[in-house]
Design a protein around this motif. Structure first.
Motif, PDB file in Angstrom:
ATOM      1  N   GLN A 166     -30.782 -13.112 -19.337  1.00 17.00           N
ATOM      2  CA  GLN A 166     -31.116 -11.704 -19.506  1.00 17.00           C
ATOM      3  C   GLN A 166     -30.468 -10.851 -18.425  1.00 17.00           C
ATOM      4  O   GLN A 166     -30.242 -11.307 -17.302  1.00 17.00           O
ATOM      5  CB  GLN A 166     -32.626 -11.497 -19.458  1.00 17.00           C
ATOM      6  N   SER A 205     -30.433  -9.696 -23.856  1.00 14.80           N
ATOM      7  CA  SER A 205     -30.723 -11.131 -23.867  1.00 14.80           C
ATOM      8  C   SER A 205     -29.717 -11.855 -24.751  1.00 14.80           C
ATOM      9  O   SER A 205     -29.446 -11.433 -25.874  1.00 14.80           O
ATOM     10  CB  SER A 205     -32.131 -11.396 -24.410  1.00 14.80           C
ATOM     11  N   ALA A 218     -32.499 -18.230 -23.015  1.00 14.91           N
ATOM     12  CA  ALA A 218     -31.947 -16.877 -22.898  1.00 14.91           C
ATOM     13  C   ALA A 218     -31.578 -16.516 -21.465  1.00 14.91           C
ATOM     14  O   ALA A 218     -32.327 -16.755 -20.531  1.00 14.91           O
ATOM     15  CB  ALA A 218     -32.939 -15.853 -23.440  1.00 14.91           C
ATOM     16  N   HIS A 275     -37.462 -17.955 -19.638  1.00 17.34           N
ATOM     17  CA  HIS A 275     -36.908 -18.290 -20.946  1.00 17.34           C
ATOM     18  C   HIS A 275     -36.136 -19.596 -20.834  1.00 17.34           C
ATOM     19  O   HIS A 275     -35.389 -19.789 -19.874  1.00 17.34           O
ATOM     20  CB  HIS A 275     -35.986 -17.170 -21.436  1.00 17.34           C
ATOM     21  N   ARG A 298     -39.847 -17.623 -24.876  1.00 14.65           N
ATOM     22  CA  ARG A 298     -40.607 -17.180 -23.713  1.00 14.65           C
ATOM     23  C   ARG A 298     -41.696 -18.186 -23.351  1.00 14.65           C
ATOM     24  O   ARG A 298     -42.463 -18.615 -24.206  1.00 14.65           O
ATOM     25  CB  ARG A 298     -41.209 -15.829 -24.035  1.00 14.65           C
ATOM     26  N   SER A 331     -34.414 -13.575 -26.964  1.00 17.02           N
ATOM     27  CA  SER A 331     -35.449 -14.258 -26.172  1.00 17.02           C
ATOM     28  C   SER A 331     -36.815 -14.349 -26.841  1.00 17.02           C
ATOM     29  O   SER A 331     -37.730 -14.954 -26.285  1.00 17.02           O
ATOM     30  CB  SER A 331     -35.604 -13.539 -24.830  1.00 17.02           C
TER      31      SER A 331
END
Length: 113
Positions: A51, A101, A49, A46, A109, A105
């Protein structure tokens, strides 16, 4: 309002995997996911983001930037932005986990394979 798998937005992904969107905001996403035995997500990263993956039950295998990490019940791992990763269930049992996230997200991606 109280949220659970019973009333959360549900979706299917991958090979018969489930996701329940517990929190769905632009700046924060919390998803409860379920992976049947011998399934995996595609390797990706990402751009923005960050995570955190937290296993609720079962044993998950995470590949993070080439390193393999085994996560068991009540263990988690953080994945920073721009780091390739892949969640896998290489066991013979179902794995359930949370994916948190920040920011969300979904539009962020990038596939690596």
């Amino acid at each position: 309002m109280k949220i659970s798998k019973e009333n959360a937005e549900h979706y299917l992904w991958g090979d018969f995997c489930d996701g329940w969107q517990l929190v769905k905001q632009k700046e924060l996403s919390i998803i409860h996911e379920r992976m049947p035995p011998q399934t995996s997500e595609v390797r990706h990263y990402h751009r923005k983001a960050r995570q955190f993956f937290f296993v609720l039950s079962g044993t998950a295998t995470m590949e993070i930037d080439g390193e393999i990490i085994i996560l068991r019940d009540h263990e988690g791992v953080e994945v920073p932005p721009n780091v390739p990763h892949q969640m896998m269930n290489q066991s013979d049992c179902v794995v359930e986990f949370l994916v948190i996230s920040q920011p969300a997200s979904k539009e962020d991606r990038v596939l690596t394979d």
